[in-house]
Design a protein around this motif. Structure first.
Motif, PDB file in Angstrom:
ATOM      1  N   ARG A 201       8.706  33.698   1.009  1.00  0.00           N
ATOM      2  CA  ARG A 201       7.640  34.867   1.615  1.00  0.00           C
ATOM      3  C   ARG A 201       6.299  34.667   1.232  1.00  0.00           C
ATOM      4  O   ARG A 201       5.271  35.040   1.761  1.00  0.00           O
ATOM      5  CB  ARG A 201       8.409  36.192   1.168  1.00  0.00           C
ATOM      6  N   LEU A 202       5.994  33.696  -0.054  1.00  0.00           N
ATOM      7  CA  LEU A 202       4.778  33.488  -0.443  1.00  0.00           C
ATOM      8  C   LEU A 202       3.981  32.810   0.613  1.00  0.00           C
ATOM      9  O   LEU A 202       2.680  33.341   0.670  1.00  0.00           O
ATOM     10  CB  LEU A 202       4.812  33.002  -1.838  1.00  0.00           C
ATOM     11  N   ASP A 203       4.519  31.824   1.286  1.00  0.00           N
ATOM     12  CA  ASP A 203       3.611  31.113   2.079  1.00  0.00           C
ATOM     13  C   ASP A 203       3.148  32.059   3.285  1.00  0.00           C
ATOM     14  O   ASP A 203       2.247  31.848   3.595  1.00  0.00           O
ATOM     15  CB  ASP A 203       4.748  30.179   2.741  1.00  0.00           C
ATOM     16  N   VAL A 204       4.016  32.935   3.915  1.00  0.00           N
ATOM     17  CA  VAL A 204       3.515  33.894   4.967  1.00  0.00           C
ATOM     18  C   VAL A 204       2.358  34.968   4.311  1.00  0.00           C
ATOM     19  O   VAL A 204       1.310  35.014   4.957  1.00  0.00           O
ATOM     20  CB  VAL A 204       4.779  34.860   5.216  1.00  0.00           C
ATOM     21  N   LEU A 205       2.584  35.235   3.050  1.00  0.00           N
ATOM     22  CA  LEU A 205       1.525  35.976   2.510  1.00  0.00           C
ATOM     23  C   LEU A 205       0.031  35.215   2.272  1.00  0.00           C
ATOM     24  O   LEU A 205      -1.025  36.060   2.720  1.00  0.00           O
ATOM     25  CB  LEU A 205       1.946  36.694   1.053  1.00  0.00           C
ATOM     26  N   GLN A 206       0.137  34.042   1.823  1.00  0.00           N
ATOM     27  CA  GLN A 206      -1.095  33.133   1.637  1.00  0.00           C
ATOM     28  C   GLN A 206      -1.499  32.867   3.137  1.00  0.00           C
ATOM     29  O   GLN A 206      -2.794  32.929   3.159  1.00  0.00           O
ATOM     30  CB  GLN A 206      -0.528  31.925   1.063  1.00  0.00           C
ATOM     31  N   ALA A 207      -0.829  32.755   4.201  1.00  0.00           N
ATOM     32  CA  ALA A 207      -1.292  32.437   5.409  1.00  0.00           C
ATOM     33  C   ALA A 207      -2.040  33.691   6.047  1.00  0.00           C
ATOM     34  O   ALA A 207      -3.059  33.766   6.779  1.00  0.00           O
ATOM     35  CB  ALA A 207      -0.055  31.903   6.368  1.00  0.00           C
ATOM     36  N   GLU A 208      -1.473  34.907   5.504  1.00  0.00           N
ATOM     37  CA  GLU A 208      -2.264  36.107   6.135  1.00  0.00           C
ATOM     38  C   GLU A 208      -3.467  36.388   5.498  1.00  0.00           C
ATOM     39  O   GLU A 208      -4.428  36.715   6.212  1.00  0.00           O
ATOM     40  CB  GLU A 208      -1.229  37.195   5.931  1.00  0.00           C
ATOM     41  N   VAL A 209      -3.583  36.323   4.286  1.00  0.00           N
ATOM     42  CA  VAL A 209      -4.812  36.337   3.363  1.00  0.00           C
ATOM     43  C   VAL A 209      -5.861  35.286   4.211  1.00  0.00           C
ATOM     44  O   VAL A 209      -7.084  35.711   3.908  1.00  0.00           O
ATOM     45  CB  VAL A 209      -4.338  35.975   1.742  1.00  0.00           C
TER      46      VAL A 209
END
Length: 459
Positions: A201-209
């Motif tokens: 899930r961290l990769d998704v959050l980083q991409a969203e930021v």
């Protein structure tokens, strides 16, 4: 004397004032200084840099004001020229005595008398005051011509700077849009990997930021474009929301002139140097005007006098012919021979003013050389940055393609991909800035040389 003859006599001075003097002092109007009438710009019109500069030179209020100042100085020159010619004046009056004028018991006049005088004065020598005043007025006109040229150069620089900033802003918008599209695509891939359990899930959050940050940068770039468009409309005397399409692209073309050629051009064409030279010459004329008090003032006069006992200064029963109507001519010399040093010290002050203005001109010349040198260094720096930035863009784009392929093949990390995408955006922004800085430095260099180049064409 008949009524008709009297009317003709009275009309001569008036005709002299209305016709003769204006005819001597009138010159052809300066058509180049007349404020131009600008045509309205239709909605949707396309303006490149050259057309935008031309519109600004025609319509900007600062240029219109400078043209009016030039027209006013031409009127001042004509006014100074008029002082060389003879001046005419006349007077007319009525006098009532408390008793009948008598001399040795004989009546010699009337209690009510009417008198008319006409004078024609021609200055012959004024200690070079009139000549120096006229020469100073002519220099003032020439100085205002240079001030108009300087105002035009300043406006050209402002318009070109705003135009180049607009083009840079559009390139930044394009770069930001590409960044947003890349991050959207990357977020979709990362989201798909997360849904099947291949990525955390961290990769998704980083991409969203990163996507949100890129969208904010896009909004800033779009606002900068709107701001520069409004500034251009203001400089061109257009409505803020005028639907004008400014067209052009940032490009690079090498500048081939040497420093010596640029300095020669600057010392010859810069308007501030010409303005300074005119200021020195005007101060010298002021010194000559002050020194005119050392010399005698010589003039010639013609006087005509007529008196009578009726409003038309007709015949009088009690005035002799010589007292009733007479004329005379004469030469006048006036010389103030001693003023306790007033003229001496005033002349000494004016000479010190000449030295002061001449020193200020030397300072302006030094600053002109520095501005040319500084402009060339800035332009060379921007040119070097363009070469480096282009290589950086190519490398960053290739790095992103490799990072994307590795990420999709599950052998690369999300952090590597985000960093590669950020490097692409930074390198594109640096290239855009280098191209804009080079063109702005080129614009500043032409202005520092005193040369108009509306389209920034390399000569």
């Amino acid at each position: 004397m008949t009524l008709k003859s009297k009317c003709i006599l009275w009309a001569v001075p008036l005709l002299f004032l209305l016709l003769v003097i204006p005819a001597w002092t009138q010159d052809a109007p300066d058509a180049a200084a007349e404020p131009a009438k600008t045509a309205p710009i239709p909605a949707g019109a396309r303006l490149d840099m050259r057309a935008a500069v031309q519109r600004g030179l025609d319509a900007n209020p600062a240029i219109v004001a400078a043209r009016h100042a030039l027209l006013g100085s031409e009127s001042g020159r004509k006014s100074a020229l008029a002082d060389f010619f003879p001046t005419a004046s006349s007077s007319y009056g009525w006098t009532h005595e408390d008793r009948v004028p008598r001399q040795s018991g004989v009546r010699v006049g009337d209690q009510d008398s009417w008198a008319y005088q006409f004078n024609l004065n021609q200055p012959l020598f004024t200690g070079f005051r009139l000549l120096s005043t006229y020469q100073k007025a002519r220099l003032a006109k020439e100085q205002n011509e240079d001030k108009l040229y300087q105002a035009e150069l300043s406006l050209i620089q402002s318009i070109q700077t705003a135009f180049l900033s607009l083009l840079q802003g559009r390139m930044d918008v394009k770069s930001a849009q590409d960044s947003v599209e890349r991050l959207k695509s990357q977020l979709q891939v990362t989201q798909a990997f997360y849904e099947v359990g291949l990525k955390p899930r961290l990769d998704v959050l980083q991409a969203e930021v990163q996507l949100a940050t890129a969208q904010q940068e896009l909004l800033k770039a779009q606002n900068a474009v709107d701001t520069q468009t409004a500034q251009l409309n203001t400089l061109l005397d257009l409505p803020l929301e005028a639907g004008v399409n400014y067209v052009g692209e940032l490009d690079y073309a090498p500048f081939t002139r040497t420093l010596e050629q640029c300095l020669t051009q600057a010392y010859k064409e810069r308007p501030d140097l010409r303005i300074g030279e005119k200021s020195v010459q005007m101060a010298e004329k002021d010194s000559t005007i002050t020194a005119s008090a050392y010399y005698p003032q010589v003039s010639a006069d013609y006087n005509y006098n007529k008196a009578g006992d009726d409003p038309l200064t007709g015949e009088s029963k009690h005035l002799s012919n010589s007292n009733q109507e007479n004329w005379n001519v004469g030469l006048n010399l006036q010389w103030k021979m001693w003023q306790w040093g007033s003229t001496y010290y005033a002349h000494d002050q004016s000479q010190e003013t000449v030295k002061q203005i001449r020193s200020e001109l030397d300072k302006t010349r030094l600053n002109a050389g520095f501005e040319v040198k500084s402009g060339m260094l800035s332009m060379q720096e921007a040119a070097d940055r363009i070469g480096v930035a282009r290589k950086s863009v190519e490398a960053a784009r290739e790095s992103y393609r490799m990072a994307l392929a590795r990420y999709q093949a599950q052998v690369g990390t999300n952090t590597d991909l985000l960093n590669a995408q950020s490097d692409v955006s930074k390198s594109e922004a640096e290239l855009n800035g280098a191209l804009a800085d080079y063109a702005k430095a080129l614009s500043n260099l032409y202005v520092s040389m005193g040369q108009k180049n509306p389209g920034l064409a390399i000569e």
